[in-house]
Design an enzyme around this catalytic site. Structure first.
Site, PDB file in Angstrom:
ATOM      1  N   LYS A 268      -1.819   6.884  12.360  1.00 52.46           N
ATOM      2  CA  LYS A 268      -2.068   6.769  10.916  1.00 52.46           C
ATOM      3  C   LYS A 268      -3.563   6.556  10.693  1.00 52.46           C
ATOM      4  O   LYS A 268      -4.148   5.614  11.220  1.00 52.46           O
ATOM      5  CB  LYS A 268      -1.275   5.593  10.341  1.00 52.46           C
ATOM      6  CG  LYS A 268      -1.595   5.264   8.889  1.00 52.46           C
ATOM      7  CD  LYS A 268      -0.908   3.979   8.441  1.00 52.46           C
ATOM      8  CE  LYS A 268      -1.392   3.530   7.068  1.00 52.46           C
ATOM      9  NZ  LYS A 268      -0.806   2.239   6.655  1.00 52.46           N
ATOM     10  N   ASP A 273      -7.398   1.919   2.047  1.00 52.97           N
ATOM     11  CA  ASP A 273      -6.133   1.846   1.310  1.00 52.97           C
ATOM     12  C   ASP A 273      -6.254   0.863   0.146  1.00 52.97           C
ATOM     13  O   ASP A 273      -6.155  -0.342   0.328  1.00 52.97           O
ATOM     14  CB  ASP A 273      -5.005   1.408   2.256  1.00 52.97           C
ATOM     15  CG  ASP A 273      -3.665   1.332   1.534  1.00 52.97           C
ATOM     16  OD1 ASP A 273      -3.541   1.952   0.450  1.00 52.97           O
ATOM     17  OD2 ASP A 273      -2.765   0.653   2.041  1.00 52.97           O
ATOM     18  N   LYS A 280      -3.582  -2.770  -4.861  1.00 54.69           N
ATOM     19  CA  LYS A 280      -3.475  -4.060  -4.192  1.00 54.69           C
ATOM     20  C   LYS A 280      -4.279  -5.119  -4.943  1.00 54.69           C
ATOM     21  O   LYS A 280      -5.211  -4.800  -5.692  1.00 54.69           O
ATOM     22  CB  LYS A 280      -4.030  -3.962  -2.764  1.00 54.69           C
ATOM     23  CG  LYS A 280      -3.269  -3.056  -1.825  1.00 54.69           C
ATOM     24  CD  LYS A 280      -3.982  -2.956  -0.495  1.00 54.69           C
ATOM     25  CE  LYS A 280      -3.239  -2.062   0.480  1.00 54.69           C
ATOM     26  NZ  LYS A 280      -2.009  -2.689   0.975  1.00 54.69           N
ATOM     27  N   ASP A 291      -7.040   0.181   7.949  1.00 50.09           N
ATOM     28  CA  ASP A 291      -5.767   0.891   7.866  1.00 50.09           C
ATOM     29  C   ASP A 291      -5.773   2.195   8.658  1.00 50.09           C
ATOM     30  O   ASP A 291      -4.786   2.922   8.670  1.00 50.09           O
ATOM     31  CB  ASP A 291      -5.403   1.157   6.401  1.00 50.09           C
ATOM     32  CG  ASP A 291      -3.907   1.148   6.148  1.00 50.09           C
ATOM     33  OD1 ASP A 291      -3.166   0.619   7.008  1.00 50.09           O
ATOM     34  OD2 ASP A 291      -3.470   1.657   5.108  1.00 50.09           O
ATOM     35  N   ASP A 350       1.616   2.335  -2.585  1.00 51.16           N
ATOM     36  CA  ASP A 350       1.026   1.533  -1.513  1.00 51.16           C
ATOM     37  C   ASP A 350       1.838   1.636  -0.224  1.00 51.16           C
ATOM     38  O   ASP A 350       1.447   1.074   0.793  1.00 51.16           O
ATOM     39  CB  ASP A 350       0.900   0.066  -1.948  1.00 51.16           C
ATOM     40  CG  ASP A 350       0.017  -0.741  -1.021  1.00 51.16           C
ATOM     41  OD1 ASP A 350      -0.826  -0.131  -0.338  1.00 51.16           O
ATOM     42  OD2 ASP A 350       0.166  -1.985  -0.975  1.00 51.16           O
ATOM     43  N   GLU A 352       2.011   4.250   1.606  1.00 53.13           N
ATOM     44  CA  GLU A 352       1.468   5.588   1.835  1.00 53.13           C
ATOM     45  C   GLU A 352       1.429   5.988   3.298  1.00 53.13           C
ATOM     46  O   GLU A 352       1.426   7.181   3.614  1.00 53.13           O
ATOM     47  CB  GLU A 352       0.060   5.681   1.232  1.00 53.13           C
ATOM     48  CG  GLU A 352      -1.078   5.211   2.126  1.00 53.13           C
ATOM     49  CD  GLU A 352      -0.998   3.739   2.513  1.00 53.13           C
ATOM     50  OE1 GLU A 352      -1.442   3.395   3.617  1.00 53.13           O
ATOM     51  OE2 GLU A 352      -0.473   2.925   1.717  1.00 53.13           O
ATOM     52  N   ARG A 354       3.619   5.858   5.650  1.00 51.75           N
ATOM     53  CA  ARG A 354       4.809   6.617   6.049  1.00 51.75           C
ATOM     54  C   ARG A 354       4.783   8.026   5.453  1.00 51.75           C
ATOM     55  O   ARG A 354       5.381   8.946   6.010  1.00 51.75           O
ATOM     56  CB  ARG A 354       6.072   5.855   5.640  1.00 51.75           C
ATOM     57  CG  ARG A 354       6.260   5.668   4.146  1.00 51.75           C
ATOM     58  CD  ARG A 354       7.183   4.516   3.795  1.00 51.75           C
ATOM     59  NE  ARG A 354       6.526   3.230   4.005  1.00 51.75           N
ATOM     60  CZ  ARG A 354       7.120   2.053   3.794  1.00 51.75           C
ATOM     61  NH1 ARG A 354       8.382   2.017   3.383  1.00 51.75           N
ATOM     62  NH2 ARG A 354       6.471   0.932   3.990  1.00 51.75           N
TER      63      ARG A 354
END
Length: 506
Positions: A268, A273, A280, A291, A350, A352, A354
């Site tokens: 990933k 993010d 967030k 991230d 959020d 994201e 996956r």
């Protein structure tokens, strides 16, 4: 820092070796290690222990100078604990103390004459690797973006391991592997620690290209148009709000036989993010530059195995994007079509990671893999479940997947980079049902890390697969904020074990 082997045979005494610092061990029961005893002909070291100047507890040290009949400029005594069969923790404490002392010395080289074969449930290779990793960690500085760099480390810059003739060959191999692993960990940390305005998807792609040039790896980078042609609607839904173009990166280390099925690592690569429209809270949002640590760990692992020239086919796939809010960003409630054809209702932008991973997991079907392992800072829920000690490990519950899980758990334990198996069961899939699409991208607060893994599992049913949620282990917060380099040690140990198994025909 330079690491090497110094062979000590029957004709050579370590007392006669010229070095800036000679390191030997002592125990809490006032017993000397064999190397320390060989230096104690005049009883000077025994006298130190009797006087109470050194307890022998793990990590305690005492520096001696001018020891009679010893050529070394300095003798560093280090405590190894209360047992001559040394505990792993005690040895690590001793090593960490040694490398701290090395930073304060005037000499530039040192010889370690420690009982490296006397560590409980560990071998010589592990002991040498432990020293290399701790020495490199002590030197590491995350100051590449500072206008004034931190003072360059001084002290010992060359470390040699005193080994017998019989251990010399294994020692040289362990040094090479230890240095390669340290280099991979350092690359992963460097990428994680860079600010998100520098470490963009394009930066990750350029890093992959550089690895390709340096180590003759196959590298392919797909742009937005190519992803559109592949119908990666889920990944592109995340990239829609960002100013930086997404990149889909493929690396190939084909060190095994031509037709052997590869192991595939999927990372990933969300380079920042914000949460997107489901934004967030601002507190600690700066840490969302981390991230992309799944992607960074894939790149770090590839550097390590390339330096080792590992005899195994390994493919790395990185889905890299930002997750930003804007007028073109995906909205909660939007429905997108993944590369697999499955439709996804995005209830929370959020969640994201996956969404980019599911298209990557579909893409890798073309490689007919022996196994696929995805690595992602996927859920805060995993931190709630496991804290910052273990990565979460998820896979299907059957014999084939149990072997993959067992191999990964064993690799993590051997590397000191541990994971803990979490469940994937049909009951959890119920939480991902959608009234309007094939699946929702979140399943509510209960078992958040499990439902995230269940979401990914839907896209992996054509091959053997495991998921590592590294949200709790990829970086540290607080005063020691920074990337850790995990799980490069786990992945590297796993791949080495697979290569060895193939070499002996298992």
């Amino acid at each position: 820092m330079d690491f090497s082997i110094k062979t000590i045979d029957a004709k050579t005494s370590i007392a006669a070796v010229k070095t800036g610092c000679l390191v030997v061990g002592v125990f809490e029961n006032r017993k000397l290690s064999a190397a320390a005893a060989s230096l104690d002909k005049n009883g000077a070291i025994t006298a130190v222990l009797k006087s109470g100047d050194l307890s022998g507890k793990p990590g305690t040290t005492l520096l001696l100078r001018g020891l009679k009949d010893v050529v070394a400029e300095r003798i560093l005594l280090v405590g190894l604990g209360d047992d001559e069969s040394i505990k792993e923790k005690s040895f690590t404490q001793a090593v960490q103390a040694i490398v701290r002392v090395f930073g304060t010395l005037g000499g530039s080289d040192a010889l370690l004459a420690l009982p490296l074969n006397q560590i409980k449930q560990r071998d010589l290779s592990w002991a040498i690797g432990n020293v290399i990793l701790n020495a490199r960690e002590n030197l590491y500085r995350a100051d590449s973006q500072k206008s004034k760099k931190e003072p360059a480390p001084t002290g010992v810059r060359k470390i040699a391991f005193a080994l017998s003739n019989t251990d010399s060959s294994a020692g040289k191999h362990a040094v090479a592997e230890g240095v390669a692993l340290a280099n991979g960990i350092e690359l992963t940390k460097d990428l994680g620690n860079l600010s998100a305005n520098v470490c963009t998807p394009t930066y990750l792609a350029n890093t992959a290209k550089k690895l390709g040039r340096d180590y003759k790896l196959g590298v392919e980078v797909l742009d937005r148009k190519q992803m559109q042609a592949l119908k990666m609607g889920s990944l592109l839904s995340v990239a829609g709000g960002g100013g930086e173009p997404p990149k889909f990166i493929v690396l190939k280390h084909m060190g095994g036989k031509a037709k052997e099925a590869p192991v595939v690592l999927v990372g990933k690569g969300i380079t920042f993010d914000t949460g997107g429209i489901s934004i967030k809270p601002s507190a600690a949002m700066d840490e969302m530059k981390y991230d992309m640590c799944g992607a960074a760990s894939v790149l770090g692992t590839f550097r390590t195995i390339a330096e080792m020239n590992l005899k195994l086919n390994v493919i790395g796939v990185i889905a890299a994007s930002e997750n930003m809010p804007s007028g073109t960003a995906t909205k909660p409630g939007d429905i997108v079509t993944s590369m697999s054809g499955q439709t996804i209702e995005i209830l929370n932008t959020d969640a994201e990671g996956r969404l980019v991973l599911c298209d990557a997991l579909t893409y890798v079907e073309r490689f007919k893999p022996a196994a696929v392992i995805d690595i992602a800072t996927l859920t805060g829920a995993c931190i709630v479940a496991l804290g910052h000690h273990n990565a979460g490990l998820f896979s299907r519950d059957d014999e084939e997947h149990d072997k993959l899980v067992g191999d990964l758990l064993a690799a993590g334990k051997a590397a000191g980079d541990t994971a803990w198996r979490m469940p994937i069961q049909e009951a959890y899939h119920e939480q991902l049902k959608s009234n309007f699409a094939d699946v929702a991208n979140i399943g509510g607060m209960p078992a958040g890390s499990v439902t995230a893994a269940c979401f990914l599992e839907r896209f992996t049913r054509k091959y053997t697969w495991a998921h590592l949620d590294i949200a709790g282990v990829a970086w540290r917060s607080g005063a020691n904020k920074g990337a850790t380099g995990r799980p490069v040690p786990l992945l590297t140990n796993y791949l080495i074990a697979q290569a060895r198994a193939k070499a002996i025909g298992k």
